[in-house]
Design a protein around this motif. Structure first.
Motif, PDB file in Angstrom:
ATOM      1  N   GLU A  92       1.002  -1.132  -0.156  1.00 46.13           N
ATOM      2  CA  GLU A  92      -0.086   0.282  -0.075  1.00 46.13           C
ATOM      3  C   GLU A  92       1.073   1.193  -0.185  1.00 46.13           C
ATOM      4  OE1 GLU A  92      -3.824   1.526   2.761  1.00 46.13           O
ATOM      5  OE2 GLU A  92      -3.528  -0.136   2.351  1.00 46.13           O
ATOM      6  N   ILE A  93       1.743   1.031   0.910  1.00 44.88           N
ATOM      7  CA  ILE A  93       2.613   2.386   1.085  1.00 44.88           C
ATOM      8  C   ILE A  93       3.632   2.591  -0.958  1.00 44.88           C
ATOM      9  CG2 ILE A  93       4.785   2.999   1.689  1.00 44.88           C
ATOM     10  CD1 ILE A  93       3.911   1.973   4.828  1.00 44.88           C
ATOM     11  N   ILE A  94       4.066   1.695  -1.107  1.00 49.94           N
ATOM     12  CA  ILE A  94       4.933   1.516  -2.510  1.00 49.94           C
ATOM     13  C   ILE A  94       3.753   1.555  -3.492  1.00 49.94           C
ATOM     14  CG2 ILE A  94       5.381  -0.237  -4.406  1.00 49.94           C
ATOM     15  CD1 ILE A  94       6.977  -1.997  -2.266  1.00 49.94           C
ATOM     16  N   ASP A  95       2.393   2.023  -3.776  1.00 53.64           N
ATOM     17  CA  ASP A  95       0.979   2.108  -4.487  1.00 53.64           C
ATOM     18  C   ASP A  95       1.055   3.717  -4.419  1.00 53.64           C
ATOM     19  OD1 ASP A  95       0.901  -0.290  -5.507  1.00 53.64           O
ATOM     20  OD2 ASP A  95      -0.898  -1.269  -4.274  1.00 53.64           O
ATOM     21  N   HIS A  96       1.154   3.998  -3.317  1.00 53.07           N
ATOM     22  CA  HIS A  96       1.439   5.789  -3.081  1.00 53.07           C
ATOM     23  C   HIS A  96       2.397   6.792  -3.373  1.00 53.07           C
ATOM     24  CE1 HIS A  96      -2.692   5.444  -0.484  1.00 53.07           C
ATOM     25  NE2 HIS A  96      -2.400   4.486   0.196  1.00 53.07           N
ATOM     26  N   MET A  97       3.404   5.659  -3.239  1.00 58.09           N
ATOM     27  CA  MET A  97       4.418   6.560  -3.544  1.00 58.09           C
ATOM     28  C   MET A  97       4.662   6.106  -5.480  1.00 58.09           C
ATOM     29  SD  MET A  97       7.395   5.403  -0.966  1.00 58.09           S
ATOM     30  CE  MET A  97       7.936   4.118  -1.394  1.00 58.09           C
TER      31      MET A  97
END
Length: 97
Positions: A92-97
């Protein structure tokens, strides 16, 4: 792009499996994120902890001097520890980046 403008061939610093577009945000033929090819959940945590971070830390040993990009990468990533234990959260964090 800069190398091309100078008439030089660009050489990647990172090997193919460790480039962002390979493991975190691979794109399909349509140019959009390919969710099926992106590392996910436990596989993602394992890749980051067991492969990516040790690979990046290893740059310090390959460096010819402390002034090189390789040395700086190795020095920075030698100090980084992944504190995210959930592959779902990391994805989820990577997708937001």
């Amino acid at each position: 792009m800069e190398a091309g403008l100078e008439g030089k061939k660009y050489s990647y610093v990172l090997d193919q499996p460790y480039r962002w577009e390979t493991w975190a945000a691979p794109k399909g033929k349509d140019g959009k994120l390919d969710h099926n090819a992106a590392a996910d959940r436990p596989d993602l945590i394992e890749f980051v902890n067991q492969k990516l971070l040790p690979y990046l830390h290893g740059f310090k040993q390959k460096a010819t001097s402390a002034d090189t990009l390789e040395y700086k990468i190795g020095e920075i990533f030698g100090e980084i520890k992944n504190k995210i234990q959930s592959g779902y959260n990391l994805r989820e964090i990577i997708d937001h980046m």
